[in-house]
Design an enzyme around this catalytic site. Structure first.
Site, PDB file in Angstrom:
ATOM      1  N   ILE A 516       0.821  -1.213   0.000  1.00 28.04           N
ATOM      2  CA  ILE A 516       0.000   0.000   0.000  1.00 28.04           C
ATOM      3  C   ILE A 516       0.851   1.257   0.000  1.00 28.04           C
ATOM      4  O   ILE A 516       0.324   2.361   0.063  1.00 28.04           O
ATOM      5  CB  ILE A 516      -0.952   0.018   1.221  1.00 28.04           C
ATOM      6  CG1 ILE A 516      -0.170  -0.177   2.516  1.00 28.04           C
ATOM      7  CG2 ILE A 516      -2.010  -1.058   1.088  1.00 28.04           C
ATOM      8  CD1 ILE A 516      -1.006  -0.121   3.778  1.00 28.04           C
ATOM      9  N   GLY A 517       2.143   1.103  -0.088  1.00 29.53           N
ATOM     10  CA  GLY A 517       3.030   2.260  -0.153  1.00 29.53           C
ATOM     11  C   GLY A 517       4.455   1.833  -0.410  1.00 29.53           C
ATOM     12  O   GLY A 517       4.868   0.727  -0.063  1.00 29.53           O
ATOM     13  N   GLY A 519       8.694   3.465  -0.729  1.00 36.54           N
ATOM     14  CA  GLY A 519       9.606   4.571  -0.494  1.00 36.54           C
ATOM     15  C   GLY A 519      11.031   4.070  -0.459  1.00 36.54           C
ATOM     16  O   GLY A 519      11.298   2.878  -0.627  1.00 36.54           O
ATOM     17  N   PHE A 521      12.953   3.711   2.022  1.00 38.81           N
ATOM     18  CA  PHE A 521      13.189   2.823   3.157  1.00 38.81           C
ATOM     19  C   PHE A 521      12.738   1.396   2.845  1.00 38.81           C
ATOM     20  O   PHE A 521      13.317   0.433   3.322  1.00 38.81           O
ATOM     21  CB  PHE A 521      12.434   3.340   4.384  1.00 38.81           C
ATOM     22  CG  PHE A 521      12.602   2.500   5.615  1.00 38.81           C
ATOM     23  CD1 PHE A 521      13.741   2.598   6.394  1.00 38.81           C
ATOM     24  CD2 PHE A 521      11.627   1.606   6.000  1.00 38.81           C
ATOM     25  CE1 PHE A 521      13.897   1.823   7.523  1.00 38.81           C
ATOM     26  CE2 PHE A 521      11.771   0.822   7.132  1.00 38.81           C
ATOM     27  CZ  PHE A 521      12.913   0.942   7.891  1.00 38.81           C
ATOM     28  N   GLY A 522      11.724   1.245   2.041  1.00 34.57           N
ATOM     29  CA  GLY A 522      11.169  -0.072   1.736  1.00 34.57           C
ATOM     30  C   GLY A 522       9.702   0.049   1.401  1.00 34.57           C
ATOM     31  O   GLY A 522       9.219   1.107   0.974  1.00 34.57           O
ATOM     32  N   VAL A 524       5.440  -0.658   2.368  1.00 37.49           N
ATOM     33  CA  VAL A 524       4.437  -0.759   3.427  1.00 37.49           C
ATOM     34  C   VAL A 524       3.348  -1.705   2.930  1.00 37.49           C
ATOM     35  O   VAL A 524       2.857  -1.560   1.807  1.00 37.49           O
ATOM     36  CB  VAL A 524       3.827   0.609   3.780  1.00 37.49           C
ATOM     37  CG1 VAL A 524       2.782   0.457   4.869  1.00 37.49           C
ATOM     38  CG2 VAL A 524       4.913   1.564   4.235  1.00 37.49           C
ATOM     39  N   LYS A 538       5.436  -1.775   7.926  1.00 36.39           N
ATOM     40  CA  LYS A 538       6.493  -1.038   7.230  1.00 36.39           C
ATOM     41  C   LYS A 538       7.779  -1.843   7.309  1.00 36.39           C
ATOM     42  O   LYS A 538       8.340  -2.036   8.384  1.00 36.39           O
ATOM     43  CB  LYS A 538       6.670   0.349   7.849  1.00 36.39           C
ATOM     44  CG  LYS A 538       7.677   1.203   7.090  1.00 36.39           C
ATOM     45  CD  LYS A 538       7.583   2.673   7.460  1.00 36.39           C
ATOM     46  CE  LYS A 538       8.046   2.983   8.854  1.00 36.39           C
ATOM     47  NZ  LYS A 538       8.084   4.432   9.124  1.00 36.39           N
ATOM     48  N   ASP A 634      10.123  16.057  11.695  1.00 32.48           N
ATOM     49  CA  ASP A 634       9.845  15.713  10.301  1.00 32.48           C
ATOM     50  C   ASP A 634       8.352  15.847  10.009  1.00 32.48           C
ATOM     51  O   ASP A 634       7.725  14.947   9.447  1.00 32.48           O
ATOM     52  CB  ASP A 634      10.334  14.290   9.999  1.00 32.48           C
ATOM     53  CG  ASP A 634      10.493  14.052   8.495  1.00 32.48           C
ATOM     54  OD1 ASP A 634      10.581  15.042   7.740  1.00 32.48           O
ATOM     55  OD2 ASP A 634      10.532  12.885   8.087  1.00 32.48           O
TER      56      ASP A 634
END
Length: 854
Positions: A516-517, A519, A521-522, A524, A538, A634
Site C-alpha cells: 500500500i506504499g 519509499g 526505506f522499503g 508498506v 512497514k 519531520d
C-alpha cells in the site's frame, strides 16, 4: 509447474548443503548412513531398565544416568507399557540435563501417563520448557487428551549447544511429573529449513518460507491413510485416518501393496523423494482413493465438484502448522497417469502427479511439506480432488502429518547453570538460596544501570539511543546488538516484538498485492494479524544497514506514549536482519493523498480544518504532554494519516528527539528533515526547538490551503517553494488566487483570515515570534468555529469590512527559504528533497527518507 515450483522451494539450496555435507561429513558424521542413536532413552523414576519396541530405556540409576534424588512414584498394576509403571515427580522447578555431541535436528518425546498413585498424578499441573521455547503450557492431566498421542508429546527442534536442558515448572500449589524421556538426533534432512508457505482465502497462493529450523515443531496428527496403526524406524506411531473423514462414502480403501516399497534415495538424501525414515512402507503401501471411478465410468456423468476425499483434523485455532503429505502410486499400470489436485480449506494448492524430480518408476514414494495458518474453526480441512481432464481421473493419499509450529518466547525464564560433573544426565532441584542470590544480583544490576543511564543522559544531551556498532555484525537481532562502547540497548520494549513468521502470514509473505506504499526505506504492506487486527507493516529493505537509529527511535517513542492523535505502534520485528514496524492501519492514507495529484474525493474546508486541528493536538501532546517533551523534526503532509472517519494522527517518529533541558532553550544537533518543510532558523544554527515543528506545521497549513506540493521544480523559479510563493502572493494581495479552487466557495472569510494569520505566525523567521503548538491549536479551533458560523459562536464581524478578502490576507514578509543550490553547499546536513518525497506519495505511511546521515 506448480509441483516443480514447490520442489524448487524445498531444494534450491540442496547443492550448497551437499557440498558442505561432503566436506565435513568425516568430522560431523562418521558414516553416510543413519542409525537411531542409543541415547537418550530414559525410564524416569526407576532404577531399572525396560525394553519397549526393541528399544532399551535405561533406569535413572544407570551409571550413565546418575542424578541426585527426588520423589518417585510406582505402580505395579497393569498399565499400557512398562514405561508407565514409574514416574519422576517434581515439587519445584527441576531440569534434566543432556550432553549434546552433534548439532542437528533432534526429536524430543515426553511421556505423561497419570497412573493411580498416592500423589494422584491425575491432579498434576505444570509447564515444560527448553531454552527459548515453551513445549508444554498449563498441562493438566485431567483434561489433556491430545487426541491419539496422549500420553506422549513429541517435538522436533534444532540443538546446537553442548548442554541441553528440559525444565519442568510446577504451577502454583501443584507438581510436575514425567514417565519417560526420549532425546536423539534425527537424519540430516528429515525436517527442511525451507518449505512451501500456502496462504488460503481470496488471494490463495503458494510461496516459500525460510527459517523453519528456528522454530520447534510439535506433532499433532500422524495418519496412516487407508491403513492400520503402524510403527516406524524412529519409534513414531501412525494412526488410522477413518475417524477424520468428512464423507467416508467418497473414499475407497485401496488394497494393500503386496510387493515391496522401494525407496529410491539414500537415507541421508534431501528432496521430495522419501526415505525409509520419512515414513514406513506400511504407510506408502496403503492409501485411500476416490470411490466409484472406473475405466467404464463416463466423465460426463460425474459431478466433479462433489467428488473428493476430505479430512477434517482438529487443530489449534489461528495457528501455524506444518503439513506433510505422503504419496505413492502403487496400483497404476504406468507411472505418471494420475493427475489430481491437493486442496486446503477448499483452496487449490498444487496439482499432484509423479514429478520428474521423483523417480518415474512404479511405486516410488514422495512427499510435500506446506506451512498453513489454521482458521478459527478449530479444524484443518485437507482434500484430494480428481482432475476431470487428466489422463486418468483419480485422487489418493497415503499418509498425512500435521505439526504445530511453536515460536520462541521471551517469557521462558533463563536456567541457572548446573554444577559440572561426570554424569551425562542430571536432575537439578530448585534452591531457595539460589533464587535469593539471583534476585539480589538482578536488583543490584538494575540500580547500577539506572545510575549509568542518569549519567549518560547528562553526557549525551538526551539522545534517544546510543550509536550502534557498524553494519556487518553477525547478530540476528538488531535491537540487542552492542553499542560502540560495548553496552546493549535495554530500552526496547520486548513485549511489542512480533515473530517474523506471523508477519509473513499476515502479509501473504510480503506479497506485492499487499503493498500500500513504497519509499526509499522499503515497502508498506496491509496485513491481518492472527487476532484479526488489520495493520500496516512497514518493512525496511531486507539486509539493509540503513535506518537503524530511526528504527530504534520510532520504537522507543511510540512504545512509551499513547494519544488519540498519534499513530499507535502495534509491534516490531528484528529477526534475521529485518527492520519491520507494525502500526495501526489508517484506512484513508496520508493527508497528502487527499490534497493533490489524486483521484480521491476532495476534502471540504471544514474537513481540512478538523484534520489540521487533530494533527496540532497530537503535536501539542508531543511537545508538552510527553515526559521530557519530544520534537518530531519531520512534520509534513505524508506524516499526517487519516483513519476511516478522516480523523488525523501524526506518524513517523524516526527522527524525533527529546526536548531541550531546563537550562537550555534548544538542542544542538545535525540538521535532518524534509526539504520544503525545514525551519530556516534550525537550518542556519543547527539549534532544534519545538518551534522548528511549528514552522514545518505552518508549511503543512499552507499546503492544505493551496493543495499543491511544497516544492515543485516544474513551476517558475519564484513559485517553486510554496512557503516563499504563498507569502509573496499574500504581500501582493493575490493569495486568494492560489487557494485550492475546490474549496474557494466554501470558506468563510473570517475563518480564512484567522487561518492565514496562523500560517503567518508559524512561518516567522525568528523562532521567538512563532507561537507554541498550543497557540496554533487554539487559533485553528477558533477558525473552525468561525467557519461553523453564528450557531457555534457569536458571529464575528471582519476587522475591516471595507477591504477585499484578498487584502485581508496580507501577511508580513517572511525571509526566503534557502535555495537548493545553497543547501547543496552545506556539510553534515541530510535533507530529503520534495521530489524524492513525491515518489512515495501512494504510501499510507511516510517511509523514512534515509541516506547515510538522515
Amino acid at each position: 509447474m506448480a509441483i516443480l515450483q514447490l520442489h524448487r522451494i524445498q531444494h534450491y539450496l540442496c547443492a550448497v548443503v551437499l557440498v558442505f555435507h561432503l566436506q565435513f561429513s568425516s568430522h560431523m558424521f562418521p558414516s553416510l548412513g543413519y542409525n537411531v542413536p542409543d541415547k537418550y532413552f530414559i525410564n524416569c523414576g526407576s532404577d531399572s531398565s525396560v525394553t519397549v519396541s526393541d528399544k532399551v530405556y535405561v533406569g535413572e540409576s544407570n551409571p550413565v544416568a546418575r542424578f541426585s534424588r527426588s520423589e518417585t512414584e510406582s505402580n505395579e498394576s497393569h498399565v499400557p507399557s512398562p514405561l508407565y509403571q514409574t514416574a519422576r515427580i517434581f515439587r519445584r522447578e527441576s531440569s534434566y540435563q543432556f550432553r549434546i555431541d552433534r548439532n542437528g535436528t533432534y526429536l524430543v518425546r515426553l511421556h505423561f501417563f497419570s497412573f493411580s498413585s498416592p500423589s494422584n498424578l491425575y491432579s498434576a499441573r505444570f509447564n515444560v520448557s527448553v531454552p527459548g521455547f515453551w513445549l508444554v503450557q498449563n498441562f493438566d492431566a485431567r483434561n489433556d487428551t491430545d487426541n491419539n498421542f496422549a500420553p506422549v508429546k513429541e517435538f522436533f527442534m534444532q540443538i546446537s549447544t553442548p548442554i541441553f536442558r528440559i525444565t519442568f515448572r510446577p504451577l502454583p500449589s501443584s507438581f510436575a511429573f514425567v514417565n519417560a524421556i526420549e532425546l536423539f538426533l534425527l537424519p540430516l534432512y528429515l525436517i527442511a529449513d525451507e518449505v512451501g508457505l500456502f496462504t488460503h482465502g481470496n488471494s490463495a497462493h503458494l510461496s516459500s518460507y525460510n527459517g523453519l529450523h528456528a522454530r520447534v515443531l510439535e506433532t499433532k496428527h500422524r495418519l496412516n491413510v487407508g491403513g492400520l496403526m503402524a510403527n516406524d524406524n524412529l519409534f513414531r506411531k501412525w494412526f488410522p485416518d477413518d475417524s477424520y473423514l468428512t464423507y467416508p462414502e467418497t473414499a475407497n480403501t485401496s488394497y494393500p501393496f503386496s510387493g515391496q516399497i522401494e525407496y529410491r534415495v539414500a537415507d541421508d538424501s534431501d528432496g521430495p523423494n522419501a526415505t525409509k525414515f520419512t515414513a514406513p512402507s506400511a504407510v506408502y503401501g496403503t492409501a485411500k482413493k476416490i470411490n466409484n471411478i472406473s475405466a467404464n465410468t463416463s466423465t460426463n456423468t460425474i459431478d466433479w465438484n462433489l467428488l473428493n476425499i476430505t479430512w477434517g483434523l482438529p487443530a489449534e485455532r489461528n495457528t501455524v502448522h506444518l503439513l506433510r503429505f505422503h504419496f505413492c502410486d502403487y496400483w497404476s499400470r504406468h507411472s505418471g497417469l494420475t493427475f489430481f489436485n491437493l486442496a486446503i480449506y477448499d483452496n487449490h494448492v498444487i496439482e499432484i502427479n509423479n514429478d520428474p524430480n521423483v523417480s518415474r518408476q512404479f511405486a516410488a514414494p514422495y512427499y510435500y511439506d506446506l506451512l498453513v495458518h489454521s482458521d478459527d474453526s478449530g479444524q484443518i480441512m485437507v482434500s484430494v480432488v480428481p482432475d476431470a481432464y487428466g489422463p486418468k481421473p483419480d485422487a489418493f493419499l497415503n499418509g498425512l502429518e500435521i505439526m504445530k509450529v511453536i515460536e520462541s518466547s521471551n517469557s521462558v525464564p533463563p536456567m541457572i547453570e548446573l554444577d559440572s560433573g561426570h554424569n551425562l544426565l542430571r536432575v537439578m532441584l530448585g534452591s531457595v538460596f539460589g533464587v535469593l542470590v539471583l534476585i539480589f544480583v538482578v536488583v543490584l544490576l538494575g540500580l547500577l544501570w539506572c545510575l549509568k543511564l542518569r549519567k549518560e543522559k547528562k553526557l549525551e544531551n538526551s539522545v534517544w539511543l546510543p550509536m550502534l556498532v557498524p553494519a556487518g555484525e553477525t547478530s540476528h537481532n538488531r535491537l540487542t546488538e552492542g553499542t560502540s562502547q560495548g553496552s546493549t540497548l535495554p530500552y526496547i520494549n520486548l513485549g511489542l516484538k512480533i515473530p517474523l513468521l506471523d508477519l509473513q502470514l499476515a502479509t501473504n509473505n510480503f506479497h506485492e498485492s499487499q503493498i500500500i506504499g513504497k519509499g526509499s526505506f522499503g515497502n508498506v504492506y496491509k496485513g491481518v494479524l492472527q487476532n484479526g487486527m488489520i495493520v500496516a507493516v512497514k518493512r525496511g529493505e531486507p539486509g539493509s544497514g540503513e535506518g537503524l537509529p530511526e528504527f530504534h527511535t520510532e520504537i522507543m517513542v511510540l512504545s512509551q506514549i499513547r494519544h488519540k492523535q498519534l499513530v499507535s505502534l502495534i509491534g516490531y520485528c528484528d529477526e534475521s536482519f529485518e527492520m519491520i514496524l507494525v502500526y495501526e492501519y489508517m484506512e484513508k492514507g496520508t493527508l497528502r493523498d487527499h490534497l493533490y495529484d489524486t483521484n480521491l474525493p476532495k476534502l471540504s474546508w471544514k474537513q481540512r480544518l478538523e484534520i489540521c486541528i487533530g494533527a496540532a493536538n497530537g503535536l501539542h501532546y508531543l511537545h508538552k504532554g510527553a515526559a521530557g517533551g519530544i520534537i518530531h523534526r519531520d512534520i509534513k503532509s505524508t506524516n499526517i494519516l487519516l483513519d476511516e472517519n478522516h480523523v488525523a494522527k501524526v506518524a513517523d517518529f524516526g527522527l524525533s528527539r527529546t526536548g531541550p533541558l531546563d537550562h537550555q532553550s534548544y538542542v544542538t544537533t545535525v540538521v535532518k528533515g524534509t526539504f520544503g518543510y525545514l525551519d530556516p532558523e534550525y537550518f542556519r544554527s543547527q539549534q532544534l526547538t519545538e518551534k522548528s515543528d511549528v514552522y514545518s506545521f505552518g508549511v503543512v497549513l499552507l499546503e492544505v490551503l493551496c493543495a499543491r506540493a511544497v516544492i515543485d521544480p516544474s513551476l517558475p523559479r519564484e513559485q517553486i517553494n510554496l512557503a516563499e510563493w504563498g507569502m509573496l502572493c499574500k504581500n501582493k494581495g493575490i493569495l486568494q488566487d492560489i487557494v485550492d479552487p475546490s474549496i474557494k466557495g466554501q470558506i468563510n472569510q473570517n475563518s480564512l483570515r484567522k487561518f492565514v494569520e496562523t500560517v503567518e505566525k508559524c512561518l516567522q523567521d525568528d523562532v521567538c515570534d512563532r507561537p507554541t503548538m498550543g497557540g496554533v491549536l487554539w487559533d485553528l479551533e477558533y477558525a473552525l468555529q468561525l467557519q461553523k458560523g453564528a450557531n457555534a459562536i457569536h458571529k464575528v464581524q471582519p476587522e475591516d469590512s471595507s477591504t477585499s478578502a484578498s487584502a485581508s490576507l496580507q501577511l508580513s514578509n517572511v525571509r526566503h527559504f534557502p535555495s537548493i543550490s545553497t543547501l547543496a553547499e552545506r556539510d553534515n546536513m541530510s535533507i530529503v528533497k520534495s521530489d524524492e518525497l513525491d515518489g512515495a506519495s501512494d504510501s499510507v505511511f511516510s517511509l523514512l527518507k534515509i541516506d547515510d546521515t538522515r
